[in-house]
Every structure is written in structure tokens, then in C-alpha cells.
Design a protein around this motif. Structure first.
Motif, short mmCIF file in Angstrom:
data_model
loop_
_atom_site.label_atom_id
_atom_site.label_comp_id
_atom_site.label_asym_id
_atom_site.label_seq_id
_atom_site.Cartn_x
_atom_site.Cartn_y
_atom_site.Cartn_z
N SER A 310 5.22 1.74 5.93
CA SER A 310 6.31 1.13 6.68
C SER A 310 7.10 0.13 5.85
O SER A 310 6.78 -0.13 4.69
CB SER A 310 5.73 0.40 7.90
OG SER A 310 5.11 -0.81 7.49
N THR A 311 8.11 -0.45 6.45
CA THR A 311 8.87 -1.53 5.84
C THR A 311 8.20 -2.87 6.10
O THR A 311 8.17 -3.74 5.23
CB THR A 311 10.29 -1.57 6.46
OG1 THR A 311 10.83 -0.26 6.41
CG2 THR A 311 11.20 -2.54 5.70
N ASN A 312 7.62 -3.04 7.29
CA ASN A 312 7.14 -4.35 7.72
C ASN A 312 5.64 -4.58 7.61
O ASN A 312 5.17 -5.69 7.79
CB ASN A 312 7.58 -4.61 9.16
CG ASN A 312 9.08 -4.73 9.26
OD1 ASN A 312 9.72 -5.35 8.42
ND2 ASN A 312 9.66 -4.12 10.29
N GLY A 313 4.87 -3.52 7.36
CA GLY A 313 3.43 -3.67 7.25
C GLY A 313 2.71 -3.57 8.59
O GLY A 313 3.32 -3.47 9.65
N SER A 314 1.36 -3.55 8.51
CA SER A 314 0.51 -3.40 9.69
C SER A 314 -0.65 -4.37 9.58
O SER A 314 -0.69 -5.20 8.68
CB SER A 314 -0.06 -1.98 9.79
OG SER A 314 0.90 -1.01 9.48
N GLY A 315 -1.61 -4.22 10.47
CA GLY A 315 -2.82 -5.04 10.39
C GLY A 315 -4.02 -4.24 10.81
O GLY A 315 -3.90 -3.22 11.50
N ILE A 316 -5.19 -4.66 10.34
CA ILE A 316 -6.44 -4.02 10.77
C ILE A 316 -7.17 -5.00 11.69
O ILE A 316 -7.28 -6.19 11.38
CB ILE A 316 -7.34 -3.71 9.56
CG1 ILE A 316 -6.63 -2.80 8.55
CG2 ILE A 316 -8.66 -3.10 10.02
CD1 ILE A 316 -6.43 -1.37 9.01
#
Ligand SMILES: [Zn+2]
Length: 383
Positions: A310-316
Motif C-alpha cells: 500500500s501507500t500508507n502501510g498496515s499493522g499487525i
């Protein structure tokens, strides 16, 4: 008056499948379409399948719940259906989305037994209790769809409750589903090499992945194609697969199968086929944050690997923990193995994880498969 029936039928099409990992109940389509008391309409109507599927969604408190439909071949020429409805069922048959059989016999119960699924039927199978003890021993395993105030409601044959209850796959089912099977009949939509056959083959849009093959029928102990009655050959071990789910706002919106054959993209609107599109469930802010392709999921030697694209990132969210201090950022282009109950979070409240590990815990606001249905066609009986 212009009824958007075809849109409703398209929506229902997304909820019929013979994939053992995704189907949540078994039913006989020829029986369901004749539940005239559900809406007081025509003698036969394919829309009643949508009503029953919606009822199942409400009971399981989950969106996009698919059913495994078995149906007698005669339905393809049933004059009580519209020509459009007959064509749709034929297409489902050619795509292997439903099982169209010359003699369904007790196939519906066999599927339920092999897969451990609940059965939605008004028929009583008193003579088959010996072969399928769960018919009488497991409350909630067989349920009748009857008219209710807001659409069909379920009444269990045993116990009387409204909740469909799944059992375990039978030991034979486990064995059969560990292998891939091949039907000698050319173009077999259930156990073919891929793609559908039949009169509408040019319209077939479903490539059947080996991991999604239905359970064979057992005849005299031999795995048999339920459609063709032919002996199936063993084509090797079934590819590994993992059932994942998307949870948005606390509610499971859709399950999907990840195999070693192909990665799956999840995002606002992934390009290409097989992607999981979230757009319809997102609010404006989430829509702006989540990329068209946001994460890529792969199954490699039994491990689920998530890569942020993605452009904005994610989280775990390790082990599904909602404690903010435990959230691990997943920057764009980063990968990570998704352990047991880990969830990947694309945006607050938008999560992907193993279906068995994601509880649904929100007030239920289902997306009806009948959303496009004209209210006029739904003349519900007055209470
Ligand atoms: Zn076949």
C-alpha cells in the motif's frame, strides 16, 4: 415497473458454491424455490433462495455466507421458473457452483455428513437416522425455513432453536478431502481439470481450483462423481489451503481461501480476478486510507505471509490483541508471517486473519443479498 431481478440473481450467485471450505449449510434448491408461503408469490421463485441465504447470514451473524445447493436436473426445465431463472441455474450448474444431479437421492445429507454442515430443509428424514445419527442426535443440525416477520426464520427439527449448528467433518470426509479427484467425463464442472463444460461453457467464468473441489460421493465405497455417476481417479494430494476472513467494524464480511497456487490481493478495489474488494464496506476515511491493492497474502509451506503493498502501510495485531501498545507497524513493502491468531489491520477496524480465529462481535448489520430486490416482489405475509 422495472424489476432489477437480474442484479439480485447475480448477488445470489455469489452465495452459492460447492467449495468445502466456504459453504456453511446444505440445501435442496428444488425444495427452497417452492416455499410459496415465504412471500405468497409465484409457485416457484429463485428469489426464495436469496431469502433463505439472508436468514442464514442473520443467524450466523456474518455477511456473504454461501450455501451448498444440490438440485434435481428437472429444475433446469421447470416451467414454473422464468426462462431467465432457468438460464441462471444452468449457468451455476455449468460453473460447478451447484450440484445438478439426475438423482439427488440423499446426496444433500451425504454432503452435510462429509463436511459437517447444517442442513436447511423442511423434509423429515426419519428413515436415514441409522446412517446419519446426527439427524436426531445433534440439535440445530437440521432446520426448517418457515415464514417470519422479517423474512424466513429457522426452526430446528431437533431442539426447536433457530441457530444452525455445524458438526465435524466425518472421518471419511477428511480422507476424501485430503486428495484431488478427477472425473473421466470431459468438461466435468465438479471434478474437471478447470473451467466448466456444457451448453453454456462459453459463459463459464469460474476456474475451479483443486483446493475447492466438492466432496466426492461414495458409492459402494468408491469415490464417485455425483453428477456423472462415474468412478473418480485419485489425482494426488489436495493442495494446502487456509481459510481467511475479512472483519470490518467487528463483523466478518467475507471468508476466502488462500492456496499455495496463487497469492490473494486485498484492498479497496484490487485489479484482476481473485482479489478481495473491500470498497463496499468502507466509510469515506477508510476509503481514502486503504489502497486499491493494500496487502498481498501468500501461503508458502503452510505459512501465511502478508506483504504490505500500500501507500500508507498496515499493522499487525499479534494474537488478535487490540491493545495499542502491542500493535506492530507493517510499513509499505514489508512482509511478515501471520501466526495463529494474528490479524493484519489495514485501517482501524478493518482486519484480515484466519477465519476460525476472528470472532464476530459487533451488532449485526448484514448486507442483504436481496438489496436490489423490488419490495413488490416480496409480499411478505402480514403478521
Ligand atoms: Zn463428473
Amino acid at each position: 415497473m422495472r424489476f432489477e431481478i437480474s442484479k439480485v440473481l447475480d448477488a445470489i450467485e455469489g452465495r452459492v458454491c460447492t467449495d468445502p471450505s466456504l459453504a456453511r449449510a446444505v440445501l435442496d434448491l428444488a425444495e427452497v424455490i417452492r416455499y410459496q408461503d415465504l412471500d405468497g408469490g409465484r409457485p416457484a421463485s429463485l428469489l426464495r433462495l436469496g431469502m433463505v441465504i439472508d436468514a442464514l447470514s442473520r443467524q450466523l451473524e456474518e455477511d456473504s455466507v454461501p450455501v451448498y445447493a444440490v438440485v434435481h436436473r428437472a429444475l433446469l426445465s421447470d416451467a414454473d421458473l422464468t426462462s431467465n431463472e432457468r438460464m441462471v441455474v444452468r449457468r451455476w450448474a455449468d460453473d460447478g457452483l451447484v450440484e445438478v444431479l439426475d438423482n439427488p437421492g440423499d446426496r444433500m445429507l451425504e454432503v452435510a455428513d462429509l463436511l459437517g454442515l447444517p442442513v436447511l430443509t423442511r423434509v423429515r428424514f426419519d428413515g436415514l437416522r441409522g446412517r446419519f445419527p446426527w439427524l436426531v442426535e445433534q440439535p440445530g443440525r437440521v432446520l426448517a425455513s418457515v415464514p417470519g416477520a422479517g423474512g424466513p426464520v429457522f426452526v430446528a427439527h431437533v431442539g426447536g432453536g433457530p441457530k444452525p449448528v455445524a458438526g465435524d467433518r466425518s472421518p471419511v470426509g477428511e480422507k476424501l478431502l485430503a486428495r484431488q479427484w478427477r472425473c473421466p467425463e470431459p468438461g466435468c464442472a465438479l471434478f474437471g481439470g478447470g473451467g466448466g463444460g456444457g451448453a453454456f461453457a462459453d459463459l463459464a467464468r469460474v476456474e475451479r481450483a483443486p483446493a475447492g473441489q466438492p466432496p466426492p460421493s461414495l458409492r459402494n465405497g468408491a469415490p464417485t462423481c455425483p453428477r456423472h455417476g462415474t468412478r473418480l481417479s485419485d489425482a494426488g494430494p489436495r493442495p494446502r489451503s487456509e481459510v481467511l476472513a475479512v472483519r470490518i467494524g467487528g463483523l466478518i464480511r467475507r471468508r476466502f481461501v488462500l492456496t499455495e497456487e496463487q497469492p490473494v490481493m486485498v484492498g479497496r478495489a484490487p485489479e484482476g480476478s481473485g482479489g478481495i474488494m473491500l470498497g463496499q464496506w468502507l466509510n469515506d476515511e477508510a476509503r481514502r486510507w486503504i489502497s486499491r491493492n493494500h496487502i498481498r497474502l501468500e501461503l508458502r509451506v503452510g505459512e501465511v505471509i502478508v506483504t504490505d503493498v500500500s501507500t500508507n502501510g498496515s499493522g499487525i495485531r499479534p494474537n488478535g490483541s487490540m491493545t495499542e501498545s502491542e500493535r506492530i507497524a507493517l510499513a509499505p513493502k514489508q512482509s511478515r508471517v501471520l501466526a495463529g491468531a494474528d490479524m493484519v489491520e489495514l485501517y482501524p477496524g478493518v482486519q484480515v486473519g484466519r477465519a476460525d480465529e476472528l470472532p464476530t462481535g459487533a451488532p449485526f448489520t448484514p448486507t442483504s443479498v436481496m438489496a436490489e430486490a423490488p419490495t413488490m416482489a416480496m409480499r411478505l405475509p402480514r403478521p
